[in-house]
Scaffold this motif. Structure first.
Motif, mmCIF file in Angstrom:
data_model
loop_
_atom_site.group_PDB
_atom_site.id
_atom_site.type_symbol
_atom_site.label_atom_id
_atom_site.label_comp_id
_atom_site.label_asym_id
_atom_site.label_seq_id
_atom_site.Cartn_x
_atom_site.Cartn_y
_atom_site.Cartn_z
ATOM 1 N N GLN A 82 6.621 26.774 -75.237
ATOM 2 C CA GLN A 82 5.534 26.020 -75.857
ATOM 3 C C GLN A 82 6.070 25.115 -76.965
ATOM 4 O OE1 GLN A 82 2.821 29.287 -76.886
ATOM 5 N NE2 GLN A 82 1.308 28.336 -75.534
ATOM 6 N N LYS A 83 7.018 25.625 -77.734
ATOM 7 C CA LYS A 83 7.621 24.827 -78.812
ATOM 8 C C LYS A 83 8.379 23.631 -78.229
ATOM 9 C CE LYS A 83 10.643 25.155 -82.810
ATOM 10 N NZ LYS A 83 11.599 25.940 -83.570
ATOM 11 N N GLU A 84 9.141 23.865 -77.166
ATOM 12 C CA GLU A 84 9.868 22.772 -76.505
ATOM 13 C C GLU A 84 8.904 21.707 -75.989
ATOM 14 O OE1 GLU A 84 12.404 24.244 -73.376
ATOM 15 O OE2 GLU A 84 13.414 25.644 -74.724
ATOM 16 N N LEU A 85 7.803 22.158 -75.396
ATOM 17 C CA LEU A 85 6.805 21.223 -74.876
ATOM 18 C C LEU A 85 6.200 20.404 -76.007
ATOM 19 C CD1 LEU A 85 5.113 20.140 -72.516
ATOM 20 C CD2 LEU A 85 3.484 21.991 -72.963
ATOM 21 N N GLN A 86 5.865 21.051 -77.102
ATOM 22 C CA GLN A 86 5.269 20.340 -78.230
ATOM 23 C C GLN A 86 6.237 19.306 -78.802
ATOM 24 O OE1 GLN A 86 2.042 20.513 -79.162
ATOM 25 N NE2 GLN A 86 2.585 18.757 -80.391
ATOM 26 N N GLU A 87 7.510 19.657 -78.893
ATOM 27 C CA GLU A 87 8.516 18.715 -79.404
ATOM 28 C C GLU A 87 8.653 17.508 -78.472
ATOM 29 O OE1 GLU A 87 12.010 21.130 -79.853
ATOM 30 O OE2 GLU A 87 11.285 22.042 -81.712
ATOM 31 N N ALA A 88 8.658 17.752 -77.177
ATOM 32 C CA ALA A 88 8.778 16.654 -76.210
ATOM 33 C C ALA A 88 7.547 15.752 -76.262
ATOM 34 C CB ALA A 88 8.974 17.208 -74.800
ATOM 35 N N PRO A 98 9.644 13.657 -66.980
ATOM 36 C CA PRO A 98 10.007 14.803 -66.124
ATOM 37 C C PRO A 98 10.285 16.072 -66.934
ATOM 38 C CG PRO A 98 11.404 12.899 -65.635
ATOM 39 C CD PRO A 98 10.576 12.546 -66.818
ATOM 40 N N LEU A 99 10.839 15.910 -68.137
ATOM 41 C CA LEU A 99 11.112 17.056 -68.993
ATOM 42 C C LEU A 99 9.799 17.748 -69.380
ATOM 43 C CD1 LEU A 99 13.201 18.670 -70.716
ATOM 44 C CD2 LEU A 99 12.684 17.060 -72.561
ATOM 45 N N ILE A 100 8.792 16.961 -69.709
ATOM 46 C CA ILE A 100 7.475 17.511 -70.066
ATOM 47 C C ILE A 100 6.867 18.230 -68.868
ATOM 48 C CG2 ILE A 100 5.098 16.861 -70.659
ATOM 49 C CD1 ILE A 100 6.347 14.686 -72.505
ATOM 50 N N GLU A 101 6.915 17.599 -67.702
ATOM 51 C CA GLU A 101 6.351 18.214 -66.491
ATOM 52 C C GLU A 101 7.080 19.516 -66.148
ATOM 53 O OE1 GLU A 101 6.200 15.402 -63.264
ATOM 54 O OE2 GLU A 101 5.194 13.907 -64.521
ATOM 55 N N ILE A 150 6.102 26.954 -68.227
ATOM 56 C CA ILE A 150 5.092 27.673 -69.004
ATOM 57 C C ILE A 150 4.107 28.372 -68.076
ATOM 58 C CG2 ILE A 150 3.049 27.313 -70.482
ATOM 59 C CD1 ILE A 150 4.735 25.341 -72.113
ATOM 60 N N GLU A 151 3.677 27.666 -67.034
ATOM 61 C CA GLU A 151 2.734 28.265 -66.084
ATOM 62 C C GLU A 151 3.362 29.467 -65.374
ATOM 63 O OE1 GLU A 151 -0.550 27.722 -65.687
ATOM 64 O OE2 GLU A 151 -0.257 26.428 -67.431
ATOM 65 N N ARG A 152 4.635 29.348 -64.989
ATOM 66 C CA ARG A 152 5.323 30.470 -64.345
ATOM 67 C C ARG A 152 5.418 31.674 -65.281
ATOM 68 N NH1 ARG A 152 10.162 27.292 -62.558
ATOM 69 N NH2 ARG A 152 9.365 26.036 -60.873
ATOM 70 N N LYS A 153 5.782 31.371 -66.531
ATOM 71 C CA LYS A 153 5.937 32.445 -67.521
ATOM 72 C C LYS A 153 4.591 33.108 -67.782
ATOM 73 C CE LYS A 153 9.500 32.860 -68.878
ATOM 74 N NZ LYS A 153 10.650 33.657 -68.429
ATOM 75 N N LYS A 154 3.540 32.310 -67.827
ATOM 76 C CA LYS A 154 2.191 32.855 -68.022
ATOM 77 C C LYS A 154 1.832 33.780 -66.858
ATOM 78 C CE LYS A 154 -0.921 29.821 -69.236
ATOM 79 N NZ LYS A 154 -2.001 28.799 -69.165
ATOM 80 N N GLY A 155 2.184 33.371 -65.650
ATOM 81 C CA GLY A 155 1.940 34.204 -64.470
ATOM 82 C C GLY A 155 2.687 35.521 -64.547
ATOM 83 N N GLU A 156 3.939 35.465 -65.004
ATOM 84 C CA GLU A 156 4.731 36.687 -65.151
ATOM 85 C C GLU A 156 4.092 37.632 -66.167
ATOM 86 O OE1 GLU A 156 8.988 36.187 -65.833
ATOM 87 O OE2 GLU A 156 8.888 34.246 -64.817
ATOM 88 N N ILE A 157 3.609 37.071 -67.266
ATOM 89 C CA ILE A 157 2.978 37.885 -68.310
ATOM 90 C C ILE A 157 1.715 38.549 -67.767
ATOM 91 C CG2 ILE A 157 1.749 37.779 -70.520
ATOM 92 C CD1 ILE A 157 3.828 35.628 -71.376
#
Length: 135
Positions: free
Chosen positions: A19-25, A91-94, A100-107
């Protein structure tokens, strides 16, 4: 701490990092877009200038005369650079959003399996409620 808790903590930390990486990008892209709008405004002003008008460039506290072709070339170069940077960030943002979606699914999957394991352990004792016995 159990293995489940350790794994959940790890997934949570990974999720927060993404999430932090996404916000920075996204912040970088927003800054680039603001710079692009500013430079497009300058480019538009160049189009409205008469051939005999003078262009000045602010360097520190001093205004220096600048050739129109040099000024236009500088602005065009900046715009090209900004567009390339935005194209690099998209592409980095996408990709980060996908991670993030994958990680959310894992959680969610881990939480679900933890709840099922907890329900299974609680259900082994006859439902958890004592039955009334008639005397």
């Amino acid at each position: 701490m159990s293995d489940l808790q350790v794994k959940m903590q790890s997934l949570s930390e990974d999720f927060t990092k993404l999430q932090k990486e996404l916000q920075e990008a996204i912040t970088s892209r927003q800054k680039l877009e603001a710079q692009m709008q500013e430079n497009l405004g300058v480019q538009k002003e160049f189009g409205q200038l008469k051939d005999d008008e003078t262009i000045y460039k602010l360097i520190g506290p001093v205004l220096l005369k600048q050739e129109r072709s040099d000024a236009e070339s500088t602005v065009n170069g900046r715009l090209e650079f900004i567009r390339k940077e935005i194209s690099r960030l998209e592409p980095l943002i996408e990709e980060t959003q996908t991670k993030i979606e994958r990680k959310k699914g894992e959680i969610i999957q881990l939480q679900t399996s933890a709840q099922q394991a907890g329900a299974g352990a609680g259900g082994a004792g006859g439902g958890g409620k004592p039955k009334a016995v008639a005397a």
